[in-house]
Motif scaffolding. Sequence first.
Motif, PDB file in Angstrom:
ATOM      1  N   GLU A 158      54.770  30.976  57.132  1.00  0.00           N
ATOM      2  CA  GLU A 158      55.802  31.764  56.458  1.00  0.00           C
ATOM      3  C   GLU A 158      56.663  30.853  55.572  1.00  0.00           C
ATOM      4  O   GLU A 158      57.087  29.784  56.000  1.00  0.00           O
ATOM      5  CB  GLU A 158      56.698  32.477  57.476  1.00  0.00           C
ATOM      6  CG  GLU A 158      57.767  33.321  56.814  1.00  0.00           C
ATOM      7  CD  GLU A 158      58.668  34.026  57.798  1.00  0.00           C
ATOM      8  OE1 GLU A 158      59.787  34.383  57.403  1.00  0.00           O
ATOM      9  OE2 GLU A 158      58.265  34.235  58.954  1.00  0.00           O
ATOM     10  N   SER A 159      56.905  31.258  54.359  1.00  0.00           N
ATOM     11  CA  SER A 159      57.607  30.495  53.311  1.00  0.00           C
ATOM     12  C   SER A 159      56.713  29.401  52.730  1.00  0.00           C
ATOM     13  O   SER A 159      56.635  29.238  51.510  1.00  0.00           O
ATOM     14  CB  SER A 159      58.912  29.884  53.816  1.00  0.00           C
ATOM     15  OG  SER A 159      59.812  30.904  54.213  1.00  0.00           O
ATOM     16  N   THR A 160      56.032  28.636  53.574  1.00  0.00           N
ATOM     17  CA  THR A 160      55.121  27.602  53.075  1.00  0.00           C
ATOM     18  C   THR A 160      54.047  28.219  52.199  1.00  0.00           C
ATOM     19  O   THR A 160      53.659  27.645  51.174  1.00  0.00           O
ATOM     20  CB  THR A 160      54.479  26.851  54.251  1.00  0.00           C
ATOM     21  OG1 THR A 160      55.479  26.461  55.180  1.00  0.00           O
ATOM     22  CG2 THR A 160      53.742  25.615  53.765  1.00  0.00           C
ATOM     23  N   ALA A 161      53.562  29.397  52.571  1.00  0.00           N
ATOM     24  CA  ALA A 161      52.513  30.067  51.801  1.00  0.00           C
ATOM     25  C   ALA A 161      52.981  30.452  50.405  1.00  0.00           C
ATOM     26  O   ALA A 161      52.173  30.539  49.469  1.00  0.00           O
ATOM     27  CB  ALA A 161      52.017  31.300  52.544  1.00  0.00           C
ATOM     28  N   THR A 162      54.282  30.682  50.228  1.00  0.00           N
ATOM     29  CA  THR A 162      54.782  31.074  48.910  1.00  0.00           C
ATOM     30  C   THR A 162      54.685  29.930  47.899  1.00  0.00           C
ATOM     31  O   THR A 162      54.765  30.165  46.690  1.00  0.00           O
ATOM     32  CB  THR A 162      56.233  31.564  48.989  1.00  0.00           C
ATOM     33  OG1 THR A 162      57.099  30.481  49.351  1.00  0.00           O
ATOM     34  CG2 THR A 162      56.378  32.685  50.015  1.00  0.00           C
ATOM     35  N   LEU A 163      54.506  28.705  48.400  1.00  0.00           N
ATOM     36  CA  LEU A 163      54.325  27.564  47.495  1.00  0.00           C
ATOM     37  C   LEU A 163      53.053  27.714  46.665  1.00  0.00           C
ATOM     38  O   LEU A 163      52.934  27.107  45.601  1.00  0.00           O
ATOM     39  CB  LEU A 163      54.271  26.260  48.299  1.00  0.00           C
ATOM     40  CG  LEU A 163      55.541  25.863  49.055  1.00  0.00           C
ATOM     41  CD1 LEU A 163      55.286  24.620  49.897  1.00  0.00           C
ATOM     42  CD2 LEU A 163      56.697  25.625  48.102  1.00  0.00           C
ATOM     43  N   LEU A 164      52.116  28.523  47.154  1.00  0.00           N
ATOM     44  CA  LEU A 164      50.907  28.804  46.372  1.00  0.00           C
ATOM     45  C   LEU A 164      51.251  29.330  44.994  1.00  0.00           C
ATOM     46  O   LEU A 164      50.558  29.055  44.009  1.00  0.00           O
ATOM     47  CB  LEU A 164      50.053  29.843  47.104  1.00  0.00           C
ATOM     48  CG  LEU A 164      48.985  29.335  48.053  1.00  0.00           C
ATOM     49  CD1 LEU A 164      48.512  30.459  48.942  1.00  0.00           C
ATOM     50  CD2 LEU A 164      47.822  28.750  47.278  1.00  0.00           C
ATOM     51  N   THR A 165      52.328  30.115  44.919  1.00  0.00           N
ATOM     52  CA  THR A 165      52.737  30.737  43.661  1.00  0.00           C
ATOM     53  C   THR A 165      53.755  29.887  42.913  1.00  0.00           C
ATOM     54  O   THR A 165      53.691  29.765  41.689  1.00  0.00           O
ATOM     55  CB  THR A 165      53.344  32.125  43.942  1.00  0.00           C
ATOM     56  OG1 THR A 165      52.371  32.915  44.639  1.00  0.00           O
ATOM     57  CG2 THR A 165      53.715  32.835  42.656  1.00  0.00           C
ATOM     58  N   THR A 166      54.690  29.292  43.648  1.00  0.00           N
ATOM     59  CA  THR A 166      55.791  28.571  42.996  1.00  0.00           C
ATOM     60  C   THR A 166      55.490  27.092  42.764  1.00  0.00           C
ATOM     61  O   THR A 166      55.876  26.537  41.740  1.00  0.00           O
ATOM     62  CB  THR A 166      57.061  28.692  43.838  1.00  0.00           C
ATOM     63  OG1 THR A 166      56.826  28.144  45.154  1.00  0.00           O
ATOM     64  CG2 THR A 166      57.475  30.148  43.977  1.00  0.00           C
ATOM     65  N   LYS A 167      54.798  26.454  43.730  1.00  0.00           N
ATOM     66  CA  LYS A 167      54.493  25.029  43.633  1.00  0.00           C
ATOM     67  C   LYS A 167      53.114  24.772  44.251  1.00  0.00           C
ATOM     68  O   LYS A 167      53.004  24.237  45.360  1.00  0.00           O
ATOM     69  CB  LYS A 167      55.557  24.197  44.367  1.00  0.00           C
ATOM     70  CG  LYS A 167      56.966  24.365  43.830  1.00  0.00           C
ATOM     71  CD  LYS A 167      57.972  23.595  44.675  1.00  0.00           C
ATOM     72  CE  LYS A 167      59.391  23.792  44.147  1.00  0.00           C
ATOM     73  NZ  LYS A 167      60.383  23.078  44.995  1.00  0.00           N
ATOM     74  N   PRO A 168      52.061  25.154  43.554  1.00  0.00           N
ATOM     75  CA  PRO A 168      50.717  25.114  44.149  1.00  0.00           C
ATOM     76  C   PRO A 168      50.279  23.736  44.638  1.00  0.00           C
ATOM     77  O   PRO A 168      49.569  23.633  45.635  1.00  0.00           O
ATOM     78  CB  PRO A 168      49.815  25.637  43.026  1.00  0.00           C
ATOM     79  CG  PRO A 168      50.630  25.560  41.776  1.00  0.00           C
ATOM     80  CD  PRO A 168      52.050  25.708  42.186  1.00  0.00           C
TER      81      PRO A 168
END
Length: 282
Positions: A158-168
């Motif tokens: 959770e939250s770490t996965a959003t880095l795929l979009t914001t900071k791949p």
Amino acid sequence: MLPIGAFHDGICGIDKALETKEKWPQRFFLYAGVDPMQGKKALDELEEQYERLDGPSGLKLYPNSWVGDQMLGWKMDDPEIAFPLFEKAQSLGIKVVAIHKALPLGPVELTYYAMDDIDRAAMTFPGLQFEVVHGGMGFLDESAWQIARFDNVWINLESTATLLTTKPRSFEQALATFAARTRKAYDRILWGTGCMVTHPRPHLEKFAAFEFSEERMAGWGVPPLDRTAKKKILAENYAAMHGVDLQERLEAIKGDDIEQRRAQFTETPAPYSQTDLADYVY
């Protein structure tokens, strides 16, 4: 379901959890939530929540306690604050303890968001599964070594996965660090995005297409993230942690009202929001 005392209504509550359980009993895993720093009150509240929720799947905790404008902290290896709660959870039949880590909630002491206190908890309570929420957002190397050493520690993205979009590249580094430390990593990572903060669809789509760069695989010795590994991270590991049959769950939700609503759409609705503000922002 973990009320936060800094908000007048706690944001969430057991009544909302009960409504969810009534409407979609097979779609959601409900967790109890208490403030360990409340001592005996926390133990009593956990027992009450266990009874009202008819056996929640887990216990969710924050490393901070909010009382008005005061913020206090506690650690997972505290024999007086944490261990009695873990003992109570085990006696009730709760097998999963989720703890918010790695992502500090504002200007607070970072020490309570570190990973080292999980070691002693995992060693003392081998029958409990410790789910580290936001794993990899901070203390990345420590987290990677932890799942390499303890079979009852899991990383929730959770939250770490959003880095795929914001900071791949940051996401790739986080996942590669886990995989480089232990071959068991793909068996111990749980998918999560945090849908109260961000819509999960964009990150899920990017994960479906994600591949490690040749540099990561060759230079770091990282095994390929194939379809089998992705299926584990997306669903199978979570089912294994809770000891449930994933196929039985999938069969049980066939034809429910959520599936019926999906069938009404010939195209996927706008994923982010249906508010006027969304039209302005996006």
